[in-house]
Design an enzyme around this catalytic site. Structure first.
Site, PDB file in Angstrom:
ATOM      1  N   GLY A  56       1.017  -1.153   0.209  1.00 44.18           N
ATOM      2  CA  GLY A  56      -0.037   0.036  -0.162  1.00 44.18           C
ATOM      3  C   GLY A  56       0.905   1.358   0.055  1.00 44.18           C
ATOM      4  N   GLY A  57       0.304   2.386   0.292  1.00 44.72           N
ATOM      5  CA  GLY A  57       0.920   3.798   0.255  1.00 44.72           C
ATOM      6  C   GLY A  57       1.999   3.796   1.492  1.00 44.72           C
ATOM      7  N   VAL A  61       2.676  -5.539   2.926  1.00 46.59           N
ATOM      8  CA  VAL A  61       1.952  -6.587   3.758  1.00 46.59           C
ATOM      9  C   VAL A  61       2.438  -8.147   3.340  1.00 46.59           C
ATOM     10  CG1 VAL A  61      -0.458  -7.513   4.362  1.00 46.59           C
ATOM     11  CG2 VAL A  61      -0.037  -5.110   3.742  1.00 46.59           C
ATOM     12  N   LYS A  75       1.610  -5.917   8.383  1.00 45.36           N
ATOM     13  CA  LYS A  75       1.884  -4.669   7.485  1.00 45.36           C
ATOM     14  C   LYS A  75       2.895  -3.982   8.159  1.00 45.36           C
ATOM     15  CE  LYS A  75      -0.643  -0.744   5.866  1.00 45.36           C
ATOM     16  NZ  LYS A  75      -2.185   0.152   5.635  1.00 45.36           N
ATOM     17  N   ASP A 173     -12.002   5.793   2.835  1.00 50.11           N
ATOM     18  CA  ASP A 173     -11.271   5.246   1.687  1.00 50.11           C
ATOM     19  C   ASP A 173     -11.613   4.094   1.457  1.00 50.11           C
ATOM     20  OD1 ASP A 173      -9.259   5.544  -0.192  1.00 50.11           O
ATOM     21  OD2 ASP A 173      -7.750   4.679   0.971  1.00 50.11           O
TER      22      ASP A 173
END
Length: 367
Positions: A56-57, A61, A75, A173
Site C-alpha cells: 500500500g501507500g 503486507v 503490515k 477510503d
C-alpha cells in the site's frame, strides 16, 4: 445485527514485552496486543519475498504464521514516513477495540525502535480489487451470489461503523482494494489509516481531502466537508465496480472520457443498464442486478442530503423495498480538473426517495 462490539479484556502485562513503549505521540498503547520484531520476523520467515501479499501507500503486507499457528497479515510501515506513523496511530485508535464480521480484525502491533508494524487477521482470498480486476482464475469465480453477498456485507460493515460504534467512524477510503475476502468470499473492510471519528453532536468535519479518484464524493473533493455520506457515495461506486468488473479509477468507459459512474448513468438514461454487467457473469437475475445498480445511484446522488443512511442501504439491498425512482436524479461527478456536476439546486433536500410495503422509508435525513 448480532456482533460483539468490544473484545474481551486481556492481561496486558503478560502480553507486553518490557521494551514496548506505553504510548506513541501521547496516545496510550495499553489496549492492544504487542509483538516483538523477533516474533514477526519468525512469523514471516524474516519478511521473505515469497510471503509478500500486498503493498500500500504506507508499507508492505506479508503473510505470517504466529507461534500458536494462527495465520496473520503483517503490515510493515515504511521507516521514516510521518504519514505512515499517523496511519499507524489512526488504525489503533479506530479499530483496536471493535469487532464485526465485516471488519478486518486488528490483532496487534509492534513498536520497537523505528519499527511500526500492524498485525491483522489473515483473509484467504486477498482483496476484492484483485478478485475483480486482477488475473481471473477458476478458483476466484465471482458469480452473482458472491457479488451480491459482498455488496450486502460491506454495507453492513459500514452501517456498523456509521451508526452503532460510538463515536461513529467514517472510513474515508472505501474502495475495492480495501475490501478483503475471506475463505467463503465474505467481505471485510480494512485499512482504517484515513478514518475519522464522528461524535454524535458533529454534523461534518472540515479536513484535508484524502481518498481515491473515482470514489470521492464531489462535495468532499471540492470543499473538504466530510460527512458519513462521503462513505455512502464511495460505496455506491463500489457496487457498480462489483457488478461491472470494471475500475472506477479509469476514465475511458463508454467510448469517451467518462468515469464508471458517468457511463453507468448514461446507460441508465438510455435504458441499457444491463450492458454494464460483467461479461464474466454469465447467469444472473436481471431484475435484482438492475435494482442493485439503482441503489448505487441513490448512494451517489449529487447532494449528500439525498443519499440514504447505510442502514437504509442494507435494507434496500436485502429486502423487497420498492424504490421510488421518481426521486432519482443524476449522480454527482467530480473530475480532477475541478469540474463537477454538483449544482446549487442539487443541495435541496428531498423526501420519498424510496418506499416499501409493508416496510417504508419516507424521509432521508442528513446526519
Amino acid at each position: 445485527m448480532s456482533c460483539g462490539c468490544f473484545g474481551a479484556s486481556t492481561n496486558k502485562k503478560k502480553r507486553t514485552p518490557p521494551h514496548t513503549p506505553a504510548e506513541i505521540d501521547g496516545y496510550p498503547l495499553d489496549n492492544i496486543m504487542h509483538f516483538s520484531e523477533k516474533d514477526l520476523r519468525f512469523a514471516t520467515d524474516n519478511y521473505h519475498p515469497s510471503k509478500k501479499i500486498g503493498r500500500g501507500g504506507f508499507g508492505t503486507v506479508y503473510q505470517g504464521t504466529l507461534k500458536d499457528g494462527r495465520q496473520v497479515a503483517v503490515k510493515n510501515l515504511s521507516v521514516g514516513s510521518k504519514q505512515g506513523v499517523r496511519e499507524f496511530l489512526t488504525e489503533i485508535k479506530t479499530i483496536s477495540h471493535i469487532k464485526h464480521p465485516n471488519l478486518v480484525e486488528l490483532v496487534g502491533c509492534c513498536v520497537q525502535e523505528s519499527n511500526r508494524t500492524l498485525v491483522y487477521e489473515y483473509v484467504e482470498n486477498n482483496s476484492l480489487d484483485r478478485a475483480l480486476l486482477g488475473k481471473r482464475s477458476t478458483n476466484l469465480e465471482l458469480d452473482w451470489g458472491k457479488r451480491s453477498n459482498i455488496c450486502r456485507g460491506t454495507a453492513r460493515g459500514l452501517a456498523f461503523l456509521h451508526e452503532e460504534v460510538v463515536p461513529h467512524i467514517v472510513h474515508r477510503d472505501i474502495k475495492a482494494s480495501n475490501i478483503l475476502l475471506d475463505r467463503d468470499f465474505n467481505p471485510k473492510i480494512g485499512d482504517f489509516g484515513l478514518a475519522k471519528l464522528f461524535p454524535d453532536d458533529i454534523t461534518h468535519i472540515s479536513t484535508r481531502i484524502a481518498g481515491t479518484t473515482g470514489y470521492l464524493a464531489p462535495e468532499y473533493a471540492m470543499g473538504g466537508q466530510l460527512t458519513m455520506k462521503a462513505d455512502v457515495y464511495s460505496f455506491g461506486v463500489l457496487i457498480l465496480e462489483i457488478i461491472s468488473g470494471k475500475s472506477s479509477v479509469r476514465t475511458n468507459w463508454g467510448g469517451s472520457n467518462k468515469f464508471l459512474l458517468e457511463w453507468a448513468w448514461q446507460l441508465h438514461e438510455e435504458g441499457k443498464l444491463l450492458e454494464l454487467v460483467d461479461p464474466e457473469m454469465v447467469e444472473f437475475p436481471e431484475e435484482e442486478v438492475i435494482r442493485y445498480m439503482k441503489v448505487a445511484f441513490f448512494c451517489t446522488q449529487a447532494a449528500a442530503s439525498r443519499r440514504p443512511l447505510m442502514s437504509q442501504v442494507v435494507d434496500m439491498l436485502s429486502k423487497k423495498i420498492r424504490l421510488n425512482e421518481k426521486q432519482l436524479t443524476a449522480p454527482g461527478f467530480f473530475q480532477d480538473s475541478g469540474e463537477s456536476s454538483l449544482k446549487k439546486s442539487s443541495f435541496e433536500s428531498t423526501s420519498n426517495q424510496f418506499s416499501s410495503a409493508p416496510a417504508s422509508f419516507t424521509q432521508v435525513i442528513p446526519r
